[in-house]
Write an enzyme that holds these catalytic residues in place. Structure first.
Site, PDB file in Angstrom:
ATOM      1  N   ASN A 116     -41.240   7.377   3.045  1.00 20.61           N
ATOM      2  CA  ASN A 116     -42.342   7.964   1.993  1.00 20.61           C
ATOM      3  C   ASN A 116     -42.347   9.300   1.946  1.00 20.61           C
ATOM      4  O   ASN A 116     -42.281  10.273   1.138  1.00 20.61           O
ATOM      5  CB  ASN A 116     -43.674   7.281   2.069  1.00 20.61           C
ATOM      6  N   THR A 161     -36.810  34.275 -42.795  1.00 24.40           N
ATOM      7  CA  THR A 161     -38.010  33.376 -42.473  1.00 24.40           C
ATOM      8  C   THR A 161     -37.816  32.323 -43.602  1.00 24.40           C
ATOM      9  O   THR A 161     -37.394  32.563 -44.836  1.00 24.40           O
ATOM     10  CB  THR A 161     -39.529  34.008 -42.857  1.00 24.40           C
ATOM     11  N   HIS A 162     -38.242  31.126 -43.288  1.00 29.71           N
ATOM     12  CA  HIS A 162     -37.946  29.932 -44.004  1.00 29.71           C
ATOM     13  C   HIS A 162     -36.614  29.689 -44.483  1.00 29.71           C
ATOM     14  O   HIS A 162     -36.223  29.119 -45.409  1.00 29.71           O
ATOM     15  CB  HIS A 162     -38.903  29.908 -45.138  1.00 29.71           C
ATOM     16  N   SER A 283     -10.463  17.888 -37.215  1.00 25.37           N
ATOM     17  CA  SER A 283     -10.924  16.654 -37.740  1.00 25.37           C
ATOM     18  C   SER A 283      -9.732  15.668 -37.892  1.00 25.37           C
ATOM     19  O   SER A 283      -8.622  16.482 -37.726  1.00 25.37           O
ATOM     20  CB  SER A 283     -11.317  17.114 -39.286  1.00 25.37           C
ATOM     21  N   LYS A 289     -10.028  21.611 -41.045  1.00 23.50           N
ATOM     22  CA  LYS A 289     -11.268  21.676 -40.644  1.00 23.50           C
ATOM     23  C   LYS A 289     -11.400  22.440 -39.249  1.00 23.50           C
ATOM     24  O   LYS A 289     -10.353  22.369 -38.378  1.00 23.50           O
ATOM     25  CB  LYS A 289     -11.938  20.390 -40.282  1.00 23.50           C
ATOM     26  N   ASN A 291     -14.734  22.593 -36.596  1.00 30.77           N
ATOM     27  CA  ASN A 291     -15.943  21.932 -36.515  1.00 30.77           C
ATOM     28  C   ASN A 291     -16.545  22.685 -35.023  1.00 30.77           C
ATOM     29  O   ASN A 291     -15.720  22.810 -33.944  1.00 30.77           O
ATOM     30  CB  ASN A 291     -15.871  20.508 -36.447  1.00 30.77           C
ATOM     31  N   GLU A 296     -22.923  21.411 -31.497  1.00 30.23           N
ATOM     32  CA  GLU A 296     -23.479  20.161 -31.995  1.00 30.23           C
ATOM     33  C   GLU A 296     -24.140  19.286 -30.595  1.00 30.23           C
ATOM     34  O   GLU A 296     -24.935  18.852 -30.647  1.00 30.23           O
ATOM     35  CB  GLU A 296     -22.783  19.379 -32.764  1.00 30.23           C
TER      36      GLU A 296
HETATM   37  N1  ARG Z   1     -35.379   5.107  -1.829  1.00 26.07           N
HETATM   38  C1  ARG Z   1     -36.753   5.029  -1.902  1.00 26.07           C
HETATM   39  C2  ARG Z   1     -37.433   5.828  -2.941  1.00 26.07           C
HETATM   40  O1  ARG Z   1     -36.533   6.824  -3.543  1.00 26.07           O
HETATM   41  C3  ARG Z   1     -37.366   5.742  -0.569  1.00 26.07           C
HETATM   42  C4  ARG Z   1     -38.753   5.539  -0.257  1.00 26.07           C
HETATM   43  C5  ARG Z   1     -38.981   4.147   0.306  1.00 26.07           C
HETATM   44  N2  ARG Z   1     -40.301   3.617   0.591  1.00 26.07           N
HETATM   45  C6  ARG Z   1     -40.704   2.636   0.454  1.00 26.07           C
HETATM   46  N3  ARG Z   1     -41.743   2.180   1.068  1.00 26.07           N
HETATM   47  N4  ARG Z   1     -39.921   1.505   0.128  1.00 26.07           N
HETATM   48  O2  ARG Z   1     -38.364   5.897  -3.694  1.00 26.07           O
END
Ligand code: ARG
Length: 463
Positions: A116, A161-162, A283, A289, A291, A296
Site C-alpha cells: 500500500n 468575437t462570436h 481523401s 483534398k 485535410n 482533428e
Molecule cells: N497493485 C496494487 C495497486 O496498484 C498494489 C497495492 C496492493 N495492495 C493490496 N492490499 N492489495 O493498487
C-alpha cells in the site's frame, strides 16, 4: 530450496485455494504497472538501506538484496525478465524474482513495508517525473509559438468575437495568447509538486509500523521534501492523481481549442493559414483534398482525457479510507492520459512548425466587417469631445451608411462622412488604416507591434 516456492502466491500459507483463474486473469495489473519497475526498484533499494542503517537488517542481507534488485533492473531493461500475471503486479513480480536470485533472505525486503505504501511511493515518483516531462514538452511548444510569432509581428489579421470580425490584431499577438495559456498549464502541473513531494514510504498497510524506521532518511534519498503526516490518509490519498489528471485535462482542452481555431482558419471559407503537406492527409475518393486530420486528432483527444479524469473521480467517490482494490485502476488511467497528452504536445509542436500565415488574405479579411468602427468611436471621443456613447451612436450611423453604399469604412470619402458628422476633417481618414488601428492598442497587454515585441523579450527573459 526456498520455502517461498516460486509457483505460489506470497499469501499461499493463509489463502489455501488457488485464486480463481478468471480473477487471476482480470485482477492482475502487471501489464500496466510494470512501467513502474525503475521507481519500484529505487524505492526498494532505499528502503533496505534504511532498514540496515536502523539495524533492522544486517549489512550482508542488505547487500544481497541490493545486488538482486540491480540484477532484476537490468533484466527488465534488457527485456530478459519474465512477467507473470499470477503475481499480480510489479511489486510481487520483483519480490518473487528476488527469491529466485538470492534465496530465502529476499524475505527481509518487505520488513516494515506494505504494497500500500510501496505502490504510492512508486506512483508519486513516476508522476513527479512525468509532470516534468510534460512541462518540457510544453516548453518546446512554446518555443515554436514564439518562433512563429517573431515572424508575424506585423501580420495583420481580423480578431473575432462570436467568430464575427471584431477588430484588427497582429497574428503574433494571437499566438502570444497561447503562450499565456501554456504558462498556466505548466503552473498547474507544478502546483501538484508540493503534494507529490510528500513521502508515503513507511506508513505500511495503514497504521504505520512498530519497527524503528527512519522516514526522513527515505524522504531524502528518494528526493521527497517531507514524510506524509498520517498513515491512514497516505494509503487512501489519490489527490495527486486527480490533480495530475486535471492538469492534463485542462492542457488537452487548450490544445483542442487551438486545433479547432486552426481548423477554422485553414477552412476554404477563411483561408487564413496554410498547412504544409507534412501535416495534412488526402481523401480516398476526392483527389483534390488536403485535410487537417492531425488537428482533428488534437481536437478529439481531449474527450478521452476528460473521460480519464471522470473515471478517477468516480472511482474515489464514496470510497472509505485506506486501501481498496478499486484504487488499482489509477495507474492505467494516468498512464493513458499522460501518453495521449505527450502525443498531442508533440503533434502540436509539429503543426506549429508547419503552418504559414496567408498574410494577404488575413489583411483582406481584417478590412471587412467594419473592423475599425471602434477606432472611429475612440477618435470622436478624443478629437470631438463626445461621450463614448454619443460617439458610438455616430459611428453606428456611419457604419449603416457604408453598408448601404456597399463600401468598407476606408472607402468612404470625407464628403460622405461629413454628411453624418459635419465637424470631421481629413485627419479622420487615418483611423481606417488597419496598421494604425493595431498600433493604437498600446495599453498594457494590447496588440500594438511594440507591445508584442516587448512581450516576446519578456517571455525570453523569464524562460
Ligand atoms: N497493485 C496494487 C495497486 O496498484 C498494489 C497495492 C496492493 N495492495 C493490496 N492490499 N492489495 O493498487
Amino acid at each position: 530450496m526456498t520455502k517461498n516456492k516460486n509457483n505460489q502466491a506470497i499469501w499461499n500459507t493463509r489463502v489455501k485455494k488457488k485464486t480463481s483463474n478468471l480473477f487471476q486473469k482480470i485482477g492482475n495489473s502487471i501489464d500496466v504497472d510494470k512501467r513502474l519497475y525503475k521507481e519500484d526498484i529505487m524505492g526498494s533499494i532505499v528502503h533496505v538501506e534504511m532498514l540496515f542503517k536502523q539495524k533492522i537488517i544486517s549489512f550482508k542481507i542488505k547487500n544481497k538484496i541490493i545486488y538482486g534488485l540491480k540484477k532484476i533492473e537490468k533484466e527488465i531493461a534488457n527485456k530478459k525478465f519474465e512477467f507473470n500475471k499470477k503475481y499480480e503486479d510489479i511489486h510481487m513480480n520483483i519480490e518473487k524474482r528476488l527469491f529466485q536470485i538470492i534465496g530465502e533472505e529476499a524475505g527481509y525486503i518487505h520488513t516494515a513495508r506494505s504494497r500500500n505504501d510501496q505502490v504510492i511511493t512508486d506512483f508519486k515518483i513516476w508522476t513527479r517525473s512525468s509532470s516534468k516531462e510534460i512541462n518540457n514538452l510544453i516548453d518546446k511548444v512554446m518555443t515554436s509559438i514564439i518562433n512563429l510569432a517573431e515572424k508575424n509581428i506585423e501580420t495583420i489579421m481580423p480578431g473575432f468575437t462570436h467568430l464575427k470580425n471584431a477588430q484588427a490584431i497582429s497574428f503574433a499577438h494571437y499566438l502570444m495568447a497561447y503562450i499565456e495559456i501554456f504558462k498556466r498549464d505548466k503552473k498547474r502541473f507544478n502546483n501538484n509538486l508540493d503534494n507529490l513531494n510528500e513521502n508515503p514510504l513507511g506508513v505500511a498497510a495503514l497504521s504505520g509500523t512498530s519497527f524503528n524506521i527512519d522516514r526522513n532518511y527515505t524522504t531524502k534519498k528518494l528526493g521527497f521534501k517531507r514524510p506524509t503526516n498520517n498513515s491512514i490518509d497516505t494509503v487512501s490519498d489519490r489527490d495527486f492523481v486527480l490533480d495530475f489528471l486535471y492538469a492534463t485535462a485542462v492542457c488537452s482542452m487548450h490544445i483542442s481549442r487551438i486545433a479547432e481555431e486552426l481548423i477554422i482558419w485553414n477552412s476554404d471559407g477563411f483561408n487564413l493559414i496554410h498547412l504544409s503537406d507534412k501535416i495534412v492527409t488526402g481523401s480516398s475518393i476526392m483527389p483534390q483534398k488536403k485535410n487537417p486530420d492531425l488537428l482533428e486528432y488534437l481536437r478529439g483527444k481531449s474527450g478521452s482525457i476528460y473521460g480519464n479524469l471522470f473515471s478517477m473521480l468516480t472511482i474515489l467517490k464514496g470510497l472509505p479510507l485506506s486501501y481498496f482494490k478499486d484504487l488499482q485502476d489509477d495507474k492505467e488511467i494516468v498512464f493513458k492520459s499522460k501518453d495521449i497528452l505527450t502525443d498531442c504536445l508533440q503533434i502540436l509542436n509539429e503543426v506549429l512548425k508547419n503552418i504559414n500565415a496567408n498574410k494577404k488574405r488575413m489583411l483582406e479579411l481584417a478590412n471587412l466587417g467594419f473592423t475599425t468602427a471602434t477606432d472611429l468611436a475612440d477618435y470622436l471621443v478624443i478629437n470631438h469631445s463626445m461621450s463614448f456613447r454619443k460617439a458610438y451612436q455616430k459611428t453606428a450611423e456611419i457604419v449603416n451608411f457604408a453598408e448601404k453604399k456597399n463600401k468598407n469604412l476606408n472607402e468612404l470619402t470625407l464628403e460622405e462622412l461629413i454628411k453624418i458628422e459635419p465637424n470631421l476633417t481629413n485627419d479622420v481618414l487615418k483611423v481606417f488604416n488597419l496598421k494604425n488601428s493595431v498600433n493604437s492598442k498600446k495599453s498594457y497587454g494590447g496588440t500594438s507591434f511594440d507591445n508584442i515585441k516587448r512581450m516576446i523579450i519578456k517571455y525570453k527573459k523569464e524562460k
